[in-house]
Scaffold this motif. Structure first.
Motif, mmCIF file in Angstrom:
data_model
loop_
_atom_site.group_PDB
_atom_site.id
_atom_site.type_symbol
_atom_site.label_atom_id
_atom_site.label_comp_id
_atom_site.label_asym_id
_atom_site.label_seq_id
_atom_site.Cartn_x
_atom_site.Cartn_y
_atom_site.Cartn_z
ATOM 1 N N GLN A 75 0.987 -1.326 0.076
ATOM 2 C CA GLN A 75 -0.051 0.044 0.008
ATOM 3 C C GLN A 75 0.905 1.382 -0.037
ATOM 4 O OE1 GLN A 75 -2.406 -0.855 3.503
ATOM 5 N NE2 GLN A 75 -4.086 -0.958 2.251
ATOM 6 N N ILE B 169 -7.414 3.800 -5.338
ATOM 7 C CA ILE B 169 -7.065 4.125 -3.723
ATOM 8 C C ILE B 169 -8.118 3.402 -3.065
ATOM 9 C CG2 ILE B 169 -7.094 5.656 -1.985
ATOM 10 C CD1 ILE B 169 -5.374 7.431 -3.640
ATOM 11 N N SER B 170 -9.452 3.722 -3.537
ATOM 12 C CA SER B 170 -10.723 3.103 -2.921
ATOM 13 C C SER B 170 -10.839 1.619 -2.937
ATOM 14 C CB SER B 170 -12.035 3.575 -3.663
ATOM 15 O OG SER B 170 -11.870 5.056 -3.466
ATOM 16 N N PHE C 23 -7.461 0.593 -0.480
ATOM 17 C CA PHE C 23 -7.566 0.983 0.971
ATOM 18 C C PHE C 23 -8.878 0.924 1.515
ATOM 19 C CE2 PHE C 23 -3.841 2.980 -1.117
ATOM 20 C CZ PHE C 23 -2.913 3.044 0.151
ATOM 21 N N PRO D 270 -11.921 2.071 4.238
ATOM 22 C CA PRO D 270 -12.621 3.283 4.483
ATOM 23 C C PRO D 270 -11.687 4.149 5.477
ATOM 24 C CG PRO D 270 -14.408 1.802 4.095
ATOM 25 C CD PRO D 270 -13.109 0.946 4.166
ATOM 26 N N GLN E 262 -8.855 3.875 6.044
ATOM 27 C CA GLN E 262 -7.508 4.269 5.673
ATOM 28 C C GLN E 262 -7.531 5.060 4.439
ATOM 29 O OE1 GLN E 262 -6.112 0.528 4.099
ATOM 30 N NE2 GLN E 262 -4.677 0.052 5.971
ATOM 31 N N ARG E 263 -8.650 5.604 4.050
ATOM 32 C CA ARG E 263 -8.837 6.625 2.828
ATOM 33 C C ARG E 263 -8.529 8.094 3.128
ATOM 34 N NH1 ARG E 263 -14.176 3.570 0.387
ATOM 35 N NH2 ARG E 263 -13.229 1.687 0.073
ATOM 36 N N ALA F 108 -4.802 8.205 3.026
ATOM 37 C CA ALA F 108 -4.451 7.842 1.568
ATOM 38 C C ALA F 108 -4.805 8.832 0.551
ATOM 39 C CB ALA F 108 -5.087 6.425 1.118
ATOM 40 N N MET F 109 -5.770 9.502 0.792
ATOM 41 C CA MET F 109 -6.282 10.621 -0.397
ATOM 42 C C MET F 109 -5.738 11.779 0.100
ATOM 43 S SD MET F 109 -10.049 9.536 -1.273
ATOM 44 C CE MET F 109 -10.665 7.952 -2.268
ATOM 45 N N ASP G 259 -9.170 10.188 9.324
ATOM 46 C CA ASP G 259 -9.446 8.881 9.834
ATOM 47 C C ASP G 259 -9.801 8.433 11.282
ATOM 48 O OD1 ASP G 259 -9.208 8.102 7.214
ATOM 49 O OD2 ASP G 259 -6.874 7.601 7.299
ATOM 50 N N ALA H 144 -12.589 11.386 0.589
ATOM 51 C CA ALA H 144 -12.819 10.057 1.429
ATOM 52 C C ALA H 144 -14.272 9.612 1.588
ATOM 53 C CB ALA H 144 -11.998 10.085 2.838
ATOM 54 N N SER I 242 -15.956 8.384 -1.963
ATOM 55 C CA SER I 242 -15.471 7.414 -2.440
ATOM 56 C C SER I 242 -16.329 6.101 -1.592
ATOM 57 C CB SER I 242 -14.187 7.013 -1.923
ATOM 58 O OG SER I 242 -13.925 6.767 -0.763
#
Length: 407
Positions: A14, A129-130, A133, A135, A137-138, A141-142, A277, A330, A333
């Motif tokens: 990741q 990403i969706s 990763f 939810p 983690q998004r 990530a985003m 998150d 996030a 997504s």
């Protein structure tokens, strides 16, 4: 503020993919954003008026939006990796055409080609990403991918401006081409095929698949919020013109401003991602919106001030505006199902780009210059428009957030 979850750690795969996707996003964003800081050089070099410059900026956006809508019908029918490689190749070719442009018309055509491919890359990145990763983690990530904006500010734009001032604006696009080729090689070797969505039922016909995406009520609310956020970016293309002609900064000051602003974002965006998150994502978005509404009218009405004041104001306005994007992406997504995610994100990104294009066109009818060296007029009115749009966006993003909690 109540915690909603603990932080899930990223795997090594990741992390590596996130770096590659962030670098790819960096090249695409740099290609789009570099137009604004070199706008002063372009308008003089090619004899482009303020209105024509607005059309050059918006042409990329409209082309990207159109391409995204067209591709939405079939983008979920293929391996995500192959789709990403296809559009990134077209983006590289379009950027080469930009470097070869010699007039307003040729630059306009080149931007349309580049936008047609580059504009879809962002939605594919968000879809990947969706898929990779969870939810929880998004947010991080985003926000990490959104840091591509910061990287373009710190590295890309100052370097691009330096090259444009010393060698010519064309060489800035050549720089983007070289970087894009290197990143595409990394995508080819690092990213694993993503075919999980192909195992799930979906409409076989591209048009029916697109129609299904558009008619779902929760999708429509998400699209509406995306449109308003896209229109709220109408200030950016005219910032360098405002700083040079109104605040009386020099061409050499502009790279410093982007450098400092981008550096601050490297600290702000990870923090926003972690908060998104760990806490309610909408509340983080709300804080960013509140700060935006406060800082925009101050920024757009700045008198002639020293460089250090502009640096502080630029950091604040960039932080406020960008603090909304990670949490919203996030949240957004989580609206579609996996088998519809590619199409939904493609349409969502297209609508955001189209709204951004409309915003720039609207902005170009509000602001004006008597000559290329005259002060930019009505920039404060543009700020009030952004405030109104931002306030309305809060309402719609709240509805989107509530929908994701009910799923």
């Amino acid at each position: 503020m109540k915690k909603q979850s603990t932080l899930e750690k990223f795997t090594s795969y990741q992390r590596s993919i996130l770096i590659v996707l962030a670098l790819l996003q960096f090249t695409v964003i740099l290609d789009f954003m570099i137009i604004s800081p070199i706008g002063y050089i372009l308008t003089k070099s090619l004899g482009i008026t303020t209105k024509e410059f607005g059309l050059v900026v918006s042409s990329y956006i409209f082309s990207a939006a159109t391409s995204g809508i067209i591709s939405a019908g079939f983008i979920d029918k293929f391996d995500r990796k192959k789709t990403l490689l296809f559009f990134s190749t077209g983006f590289i070719i379009g950027t080469i055409f930009c470097a070869c442009a010699y007039s307003y018309n040729t630059l306009l055509i080149a931007r349309i080609i580049t936008g047609g491919f580059g504009g879809v890359i962002g939605s594919i990145i968000m879809t990947i990403i969706s898929d990779i990763f969870t939810p929880n983690q998004r947010g991080r990530a985003m926000s990490t991918v959104q840091m591509a904006f910061a990287a373009s500010q710190i590295l890309g734009i100052p370097l691009g401006l330096f090259i444009a001032n010393r060698l010519g604006w064309q060489y800035t696009f050549y720089l983007i081409v070289i970087l894009s080729i290197l990143v595409q090689i990394a995508v080819f070797f690092k990213l694993k095929p993503l075919k999980g969505h192909l195992n799930k039922e979906s409409n076989a016909q591209p048009f029916l698949h697109l129609w299904h995406i558009l008619k779902v009520r929760r999708h429509q609310i998400g699209f509406s919020a995306t449109i308003l956020l896209g229109m709220g970016m109408m200030l950016q293309p005219f910032i360098s013109i405002f700083l040079i002609n109104n605040i009386h900064l020099s061409n050499d000051d502009v790279p410093i401003i982007f450098l400092v602003t981008g550096t601050s974002a490297f600290f702000i965006m990870p923090l926003v991602g972690k908060l998104s998150d760990r806490f309610d994502k909408f509340k983080i978005f709300l804080i960013g919106s509140f700060l935006t509404i406060i800082i925009v009218p101050i920024y757009t009405q700045l008198p002639i001030v020293p460089l250090w004041v502009v640096l502080i104001m630029n950091v604040f306005i960039f932080a406020a505006i960008m603090s909304r994007m990670g949490p919203f992406q996030a949240i957004n997504s989580m609206i579609p199902k996996q088998e519809n995610r590619g199409a939904y994100m493609s349409v969502s990104t297209s609508l955001q780009q189209m709204a951004g294009g409309l915003g720039v066109v609207l902005a170009s009818t509000v602001v004006f210059q008597s000559t290329t060296k005259s002060p930019l007029q009505n920039f404060d009115i543009l700020g009030y428009l952004v405030i109104g749009i931002s306030a309305f966006a809060v309402v719609l993003v709240y509805k989107v957030s509530e929908l994701t909690k009910k799923q």
